[in-house]
Write an enzyme that holds these catalytic residues in place. Structure first.
Site, short mmCIF file in Angstrom:
data_model
loop_
_atom_site.label_atom_id
_atom_site.label_comp_id
_atom_site.label_asym_id
_atom_site.label_seq_id
_atom_site.Cartn_x
_atom_site.Cartn_y
_atom_site.Cartn_z
N GLU A 239 0.87 -1.17 0.00
CA GLU A 239 0.00 0.00 0.00
C GLU A 239 0.91 1.22 0.00
OE1 GLU A 239 -2.91 -0.42 -0.66
OE2 GLU A 239 -3.46 -2.41 0.04
N CYS B 180 -1.99 9.25 2.59
CA CYS B 180 -1.60 8.79 1.25
C CYS B 180 -2.73 8.97 0.24
CB CYS B 180 -1.15 7.34 1.30
SG CYS B 180 -2.40 6.19 1.93
#
Length: 478
Positions: free
Chosen positions: A225, A259
């Site tokens: 991720e 993010c």
């Protein structure tokens, strides 16, 4: 996001990691498939840990940041873990059921096909600093649901939290089920070298490459991720005020250290000035001053200096900086930077070339959405894309032509919090998924099992091959 330290771990640390993995692997081999009731108990225990230690978790995270908004920790870390476990408990029994599959022609005399989800064994988790409770305990939700054991390595920027987890968690889970590790120098490197049955890494792309290379030596499957410059695209049919409010909420949550936040925004050229004016009104209403307790600090000095340098570099090269709060544009003692909009940022400046990860929003005016799509597609695939339009055809154009990890339509970041949607990147923004059923399946082996019947039709096709075999195979291959 966090990068693992390049220091080498000492021999004692390396041995401690190896011993922990050996302990958990033995426990897995002794009891490889926990029952539904055992998994349910693990999930309830994890949930109980969060509830009983809520205030301590909030305080530890805030100490690691210098200041972290209490409400942001509750909203983005504590609540998603508690609620996510409830969602898993609601669906777990169904997820655990073997899936019936069709049986082909060679075994039609009562044979059965099943796909059986079974635990992988021991899963490693490498956690970043930006949402350290969310990104450690939500994976554990699915790891435990799938019947696994786990080792979790925290970030060097999460020292207070890591200390708390290492101290408190053994009262809830034995070491053969769960262990946490602090980053004391080189731990992350050694951790990624361990022969786990699966490894989940959340962090920067550069570190993700190193983790994947280390895991490849053991043929350890990885879920990465990573980050990505996630754009918002505001169309002219969408109410501009609503778009500004939602984009700025996502951008300034956790001071932009997310993010999946809106990295930059494309706004119709004729609406740029209006968007900026709205931002000047919206942000002071939410954060009256830089010292507001609702506004989170930048994680450390290095990140603080990186953001200021990027702002200065853009300005020196002709960009216009628009601070959105009155007074000083930063406070080094608090490690807070005033929210900024940046106009006319050069394409090759630092703000446009790397993930910003801070409270800075470049806004670009556009006249042709096709040019916007081409510009996005010229770079790495983003972790998310955020189209704002009330016309379904326009939204569909973005969905069809811009590949990204996830999408929130007419909002930003919201897809990440949906427990029944998978979360994950694509290409440079990551690989693999977790959350929801996909989380359970990521940490399971979906094992194909064929149950032969008493009589197998293949017996009719065994050598010596005769006319029946000729006719049957001719029929099947015509």
């Amino acid at each position: 996001m966090n990068d693992m330290t390049l220091n080498l771990a000492d021999e004692a640390t390396v041995q401690r990691l190896a011993d922990a993995l050996a302990l958990q692997r033995k426990a897995y081999l002794d009891h490889p498939v926990p029952t539904f009731e055992e998994r349910k108990a693990d999930l309830r225990t994890l949930q109980r840990f969060v509830r009983e230690n809520k205030e301590a978790l909030i305080s530890a995270i805030s100490a690691d940041y210098g200041h972290r908004s209490r409400h942001e920790t509750l909203l983005a870390e504590i609540a998603p873990v508690i609620d996510g476990i409830e969602h898993t408990l609601k669906h777990l029994k169904q997820w655990m059921k073997p899936q019936k599959r069709g049986v082909d022609w060679v075994s039609f005399f009562g044979a059965r096909n099943r796909v059986v989800p079974q635990p992988l064994g021991v899963v490693g988790v490498i956690v970043p600093w930006n949402f350290p409770v969310n990104l450690s305990l939500i994976p554990l939700n699915y790891i435990f649901a799938a019947g696994n054991r786990a080792m979790v390595k925290m970030s060097e920027n999460s020292r207070h939290l890591a200390r708390l987890l290492i101290e408190k968690m053994p009262a809830y889970f034995p070491p053969e089920k769960l262990q946490f590790f602090d980053e004391t120098g080189g731990v992350g490197i050694e951790f990624s070298k361990l022969p786990f049955d699966h490894l989940l890494f959340t962090g920067s792309g550069n570190t993700g490459r190193s983790v994947m290379a280390a895991a490849a030596r053991n043929l350890c499957p990885v879920t990465l991720e990573l980050g990505g410059k996630s754009p918002a695209i505001v169309f002219d049919d969408h109410p501009l005020r609503v778009a500004a409010e939602r984009i700025l909420f996502a951008k300034l949550l956790n001071a932009g250290q997310i993010c999946t936040t809106v990295d930059h925004a494309f706004v119709p050229q004729r609406s740029v000035d209006e968007f900026v004016q709205m931002a000047r009104e919206i942000v002071p209403q939410r954060y009256p001053q830089l010292s507001s307790p609702d506004y989170t600090s930048v994680i450390d000095e290095r990140s603080f200096d990186r953001l200021l340098h990027a702002l200065n570099e853009a300005q020196e090269r002709g960009a216009t900086l628009v601070p959105l709060l009155p007074g000083a544009v930063h406070d080094r003692a608090l490690r807070k930077i005033t929210p900024h909009i940046v106009l006319n940022a050069p394409d090759d400046c630092l703000l446009m070339q790397r993930e910003i990860f801070g409270p800075i929003l470049p806004v670009m005016g556009y006249d042709d959405v096709n040019a916007v799509i081409a510009r996005i597609n010229a770079g790495p695939r983003p972790l998310a894309v955020y189209p704002f339009s009330l016309q379904p055809a326009r939204v569909q154009t973005v969905l069809d032509r811009v590949m990204s990890g996830g999408v929130s339509v007419n909002d930003a970041v919201m897809h990440v919090g949906q427990h029944d949607l998978p979360f994950g990147g694509v290409g440079a923004s990551g690989m693999g998924h977790y959350h929801g059923r996909e989380g359970f399946e990521t940490f399971s082996k979906l094992r194909p099992v064929f149950y032969q019947a008493r009589f197998s039709s293949l017996k009719l096709l065994m050598p010596p091959y005769g006319k029946f075999a000729d006719r049957m195979l001719g029929f099947l291959t015509k």
